[in-house]
Design a protein around this motif. Structure first.
Motif, PDB file in Angstrom:
ATOM      1  N   ALA A  21       0.826  -1.208   0.000  1.00  9.28           N
ATOM      2  CA  ALA A  21       0.000   0.000   0.000  1.00  9.28           C
ATOM      3  C   ALA A  21       0.858   1.255   0.000  1.00  9.28           C
ATOM      4  O   ALA A  21       0.478   2.285  -0.561  1.00  9.28           O
ATOM      5  CB  ALA A  21      -0.926   0.000   1.214  1.00  9.28           C
ATOM      6  N   ALA A  22       2.031   1.198   0.617  1.00 10.30           N
ATOM      7  CA  ALA A  22       2.933   2.344   0.673  1.00 10.30           C
ATOM      8  C   ALA A  22       4.363   1.835   0.808  1.00 10.30           C
ATOM      9  O   ALA A  22       4.599   0.753   1.333  1.00 10.30           O
ATOM     10  CB  ALA A  22       2.593   3.230   1.864  1.00 10.30           C
ATOM     11  N   VAL A  23       5.302   2.635   0.325  1.00 10.92           N
ATOM     12  CA  VAL A  23       6.723   2.313   0.410  1.00 10.92           C
ATOM     13  C   VAL A  23       7.441   3.535   0.955  1.00 10.92           C
ATOM     14  O   VAL A  23       7.237   4.649   0.470  1.00 10.92           O
ATOM     15  CB  VAL A  23       7.293   1.925  -0.974  1.00 10.92           C
ATOM     16  CG1 VAL A  23       8.777   1.650  -0.898  1.00 10.92           C
ATOM     17  CG2 VAL A  23       6.557   0.732  -1.544  1.00 10.92           C
ATOM     18  N   ALA A  24       8.270   3.337   1.968  1.00  7.72           N
ATOM     19  CA  ALA A  24       8.955   4.461   2.607  1.00  7.72           C
ATOM     20  C   ALA A  24      10.021   5.073   1.716  1.00  7.72           C
ATOM     21  O   ALA A  24      10.215   6.278   1.707  1.00  7.72           O
ATOM     22  CB  ALA A  24       9.586   4.001   3.921  1.00  7.72           C
ATOM     23  N   GLN A  57      27.152 -11.755  -6.680  1.00 11.05           N
ATOM     24  CA  GLN A  57      28.182 -12.041  -5.684  1.00 11.05           C
ATOM     25  C   GLN A  57      29.527 -11.619  -6.242  1.00 11.05           C
ATOM     26  O   GLN A  57      29.761 -11.687  -7.452  1.00 11.05           O
ATOM     27  CB  GLN A  57      28.231 -13.535  -5.355  1.00 11.05           C
ATOM     28  CG  GLN A  57      27.006 -14.066  -4.685  1.00 11.05           C
ATOM     29  CD  GLN A  57      27.117 -15.572  -4.435  1.00 11.05           C
ATOM     30  OE1 GLN A  57      28.161 -16.175  -4.632  1.00 11.05           O
ATOM     31  NE2 GLN A  57      26.033 -16.170  -4.000  1.00 11.05           N
ATOM     32  N   GLU A  58      30.398 -11.201  -5.358  1.00 12.36           N
ATOM     33  CA  GLU A  58      31.736 -10.826  -5.799  1.00 12.36           C
ATOM     34  C   GLU A  58      32.422 -12.026  -6.439  1.00 12.36           C
ATOM     35  O   GLU A  58      32.374 -13.137  -5.921  1.00 12.36           O
ATOM     36  CB  GLU A  58      32.550 -10.340  -4.590  1.00 12.36           C
ATOM     37  CG  GLU A  58      33.846  -9.676  -4.991  1.00 12.36           C
ATOM     38  CD  GLU A  58      34.554  -9.045  -3.817  1.00 12.36           C
ATOM     39  OE1 GLU A  58      35.781  -9.141  -3.776  1.00 12.36           O
ATOM     40  OE2 GLU A  58      33.863  -8.476  -2.951  1.00 12.36           O
ATOM     41  N   GLY A  59      33.026 -11.817  -7.590  1.00 11.60           N
ATOM     42  CA  GLY A  59      33.705 -12.888  -8.296  1.00 11.60           C
ATOM     43  C   GLY A  59      32.806 -13.682  -9.234  1.00 11.60           C
ATOM     44  O   GLY A  59      33.281 -14.530  -9.980  1.00 11.60           O
ATOM     45  N   ASP A  60      31.496 -13.441  -9.213  1.00 16.27           N
ATOM     46  CA  ASP A  60      30.559 -14.134 -10.104  1.00 16.27           C
ATOM     47  C   ASP A  60      30.244 -13.202 -11.268  1.00 16.27           C
ATOM     48  O   ASP A  60      29.449 -12.284 -11.145  1.00 16.27           O
ATOM     49  CB  ASP A  60      29.287 -14.495  -9.344  1.00 16.27           C
ATOM     50  CG  ASP A  60      28.275 -15.248 -10.204  1.00 16.27           C
ATOM     51  OD1 ASP A  60      28.567 -15.511 -11.391  1.00 16.27           O
ATOM     52  OD2 ASP A  60      27.197 -15.571  -9.688  1.00 16.27           O
ATOM     53  N   SER A  61      30.909 -13.430 -12.404  1.00 10.86           N
ATOM     54  CA  SER A  61      30.757 -12.514 -13.538  1.00 10.86           C
ATOM     55  C   SER A  61      29.420 -12.676 -14.245  1.00 10.86           C
ATOM     56  O   SER A  61      28.990 -11.781 -14.975  1.00 10.86           O
ATOM     57  CB  SER A  61      31.899 -12.723 -14.537  1.00 10.86           C
ATOM     58  OG  SER A  61      31.869 -14.053 -15.045  1.00 10.86           O
ATOM     59  N   ALA A  62      28.714 -13.786 -14.049  1.00 11.11           N
ATOM     60  CA  ALA A  62      27.453 -14.027 -14.760  1.00 11.11           C
ATOM     61  C   ALA A  62      26.217 -13.730 -13.913  1.00 11.11           C
ATOM     62  O   ALA A  62      25.154 -13.463 -14.451  1.00 11.11           O
ATOM     63  CB  ALA A  62      27.392 -15.474 -15.248  1.00 11.11           C
ATOM     64  N   GLY A  63      26.353 -13.783 -12.590  1.00 10.97           N
ATOM     65  CA  GLY A  63      25.193 -13.612 -11.723  1.00 10.97           C
ATOM     66  C   GLY A  63      24.811 -12.150 -11.550  1.00 10.97           C
ATOM     67  O   GLY A  63      25.661 -11.289 -11.365  1.00 10.97           O
ATOM     68  N   ARG A  64      23.512 -11.872 -11.633  1.00 10.13           N
ATOM     69  CA  ARG A  64      22.991 -10.523 -11.463  1.00 10.13           C
ATOM     70  C   ARG A  64      21.840 -10.553 -10.474  1.00 10.13           C
ATOM     71  O   ARG A  64      21.090 -11.525 -10.401  1.00 10.13           O
ATOM     72  CB  ARG A  64      22.483  -9.946 -12.790  1.00 10.13           C
ATOM     73  CG  ARG A  64      23.535  -9.823 -13.870  1.00 10.13           C
ATOM     74  CD  ARG A  64      24.546  -8.725 -13.506  1.00 10.13           C
ATOM     75  NE  ARG A  64      25.546  -8.537 -14.531  1.00 10.13           N
ATOM     76  CZ  ARG A  64      26.758  -9.086 -14.510  1.00 10.13           C
ATOM     77  NH1 ARG A  64      27.113  -9.861 -13.496  1.00 10.13           N
ATOM     78  NH2 ARG A  64      27.613  -8.868 -15.464  1.00 10.13           N
ATOM     79  N   SER A  65      21.679  -9.469  -9.713  1.00  6.76           N
ATOM     80  CA  SER A  65      20.556  -9.368  -8.786  1.00  6.76           C
ATOM     81  C   SER A  65      19.842  -8.043  -9.025  1.00  6.76           C
ATOM     82  O   SER A  65      20.404  -7.117  -9.614  1.00  6.76           O
ATOM     83  CB  SER A  65      21.031  -9.466  -7.339  1.00  6.76           C
ATOM     84  OG  SER A  65      21.850  -8.368  -7.015  1.00  6.76           O
ATOM     85  N   PHE A  66      18.605  -7.977  -8.553  1.00  3.28           N
ATOM     86  CA  PHE A  66      17.833  -6.750  -8.702  1.00  3.28           C
ATOM     87  C   PHE A  66      16.885  -6.593  -7.530  1.00  3.28           C
ATOM     88  O   PHE A  66      16.464  -7.560  -6.910  1.00  3.28           O
ATOM     89  CB  PHE A  66      17.043  -6.729 -10.023  1.00  3.28           C
ATOM     90  CG  PHE A  66      16.159  -7.933 -10.226  1.00  3.28           C
ATOM     91  CD1 PHE A  66      14.853  -7.945  -9.765  1.00  3.28           C
ATOM     92  CD2 PHE A  66      16.638  -9.063 -10.872  1.00  3.28           C
ATOM     93  CE1 PHE A  66      14.039  -9.052  -9.947  1.00  3.28           C
ATOM     94  CE2 PHE A  66      15.825 -10.174 -11.060  1.00  3.28           C
ATOM     95  CZ  PHE A  66      14.522 -10.171 -10.597  1.00  3.28           C
ATOM     96  N   GLY A  67      16.583  -5.351  -7.212  1.00  3.71           N
ATOM     97  CA  GLY A  67      15.606  -4.972  -6.205  1.00  3.71           C
ATOM     98  C   GLY A  67      14.933  -3.716  -6.713  1.00  3.71           C
ATOM     99  O   GLY A  67      15.570  -2.666  -6.808  1.00  3.71           O
ATOM    100  N   LEU A  68      13.695  -3.825  -7.120  1.00  6.89           N
ATOM    101  CA  LEU A  68      12.992  -2.722  -7.785  1.00  6.89           C
ATOM    102  C   LEU A  68      11.688  -2.392  -7.078  1.00  6.89           C
ATOM    103  O   LEU A  68      11.002  -3.292  -6.589  1.00  6.89           O
ATOM    104  CB  LEU A  68      12.683  -3.099  -9.240  1.00  6.89           C
ATOM    105  CG  LEU A  68      13.867  -3.529 -10.105  1.00  6.89           C
ATOM    106  CD1 LEU A  68      13.385  -4.200 -11.370  1.00  6.89           C
ATOM    107  CD2 LEU A  68      14.736  -2.341 -10.419  1.00  6.89           C
ATOM    108  N   VAL A  69      11.348  -1.119  -7.054  1.00  3.91           N
ATOM    109  CA  VAL A  69      10.063  -0.653  -6.558  1.00  3.91           C
ATOM    110  C   VAL A  69       9.429   0.132  -7.696  1.00  3.91           C
ATOM    111  O   VAL A  69       9.997   1.108  -8.175  1.00  3.91           O
ATOM    112  CB  VAL A  69      10.211   0.253  -5.320  1.00  3.91           C
ATOM    113  CG1 VAL A  69       8.856   0.782  -4.869  1.00  3.91           C
ATOM    114  CG2 VAL A  69      10.902  -0.498  -4.191  1.00  3.91           C
TER     115      VAL A  69
END
Length: 193
Positions: A21-24, A57-69
């Motif tokens: 409902a809301a995001v700070a 992760q450090e040293g992982d050239s293929a792995g990607r992460s995301f956090g989106l609002v």
């Protein structure tokens, strides 16, 4: 929306999808080679948010992460992460039409004031039949701020050790998540010791 993917395999996972409902705080996104897409039941594009993923992760050239609002758009029935250069869908998740509902939150047989380990129970349903996960929150300031107590519960009862809550009058709240849509029970207060 939180998750990760591999640039080598072109596949990924959503670790958490929530409609709130809301995001700070809404983090600023740097446009990049990927986009979060919201699509309707006919697969029409409703919204797109370009972003640059982080290294998983450090040293992982293929792995990607995301956090989106991103703002929710009425009629959204799927969320996707897409490679903008190739239009390849990396990961997709359905969004149900109806949020879950929670009612009848109660402390079972708890003394007054509440002390020790008590059972918290509630009733939940989902019109779409989706499996549900539950989060239990506690507020010591009348609901102005909330602290997670237990997350990702799969049952409609849990044991709560009240000694970790700090005493005084507190407010408990239970939220349900069906994988994208969320519902919450009305907060209720009790005296804890």
């Amino acid at each position: 929306v939180f998750g990760s993917f591999s640039t080598q395999t072109g596949s990924g996972v959503f670790s958490s999808v929530r409609r709130l409902a809301a995001v700070a705080d809404v983090p600023v996104q740097t446009p990049g080679g990927y986009a979060l897409e919201l699509r309707d039941a006919a697969n029409a594009l409703l919204a797109s948010q370009p972003f640059t993923p982080a290294s998983a992760q450090e040293g992982d050239s293929a792995g990607r992460s995301f956090g989106l609002v991103v703002p929710f758009v009425a009629g959204t029935r799927s969320i996707r992460i897409v490679d903008s250069g190739t239009s390849k869908v990396i990961v997709s998740q359905s969004v149900s039409a109806n949020p879950p509902t929670i009612s009848d939150v109660a402390l079972v047989g708890a003394p007054s004031p509440v002390s020790g380990t008590v059972t918290v129970s509630w009733t939940a349903s989902d019109a779409d039949g989706d499996p549900l996960r539950f989060d239990l929150f506690y507020s010591f300031d009348g609901g102005a701020t909330w602290q997670p107590v237990q997350l990702s519960l799969t049952d409609t009862t849990t044991l709560l050790d009240t000694s970790a809550l700090g005493g005084g009058t507190g407010v408990l709240r239970v939220e349900a998540n069906d994988g994208a849509q969320s519902g919450r029970a009305r907060p209720w207060s009790r005296s804890f010791r």
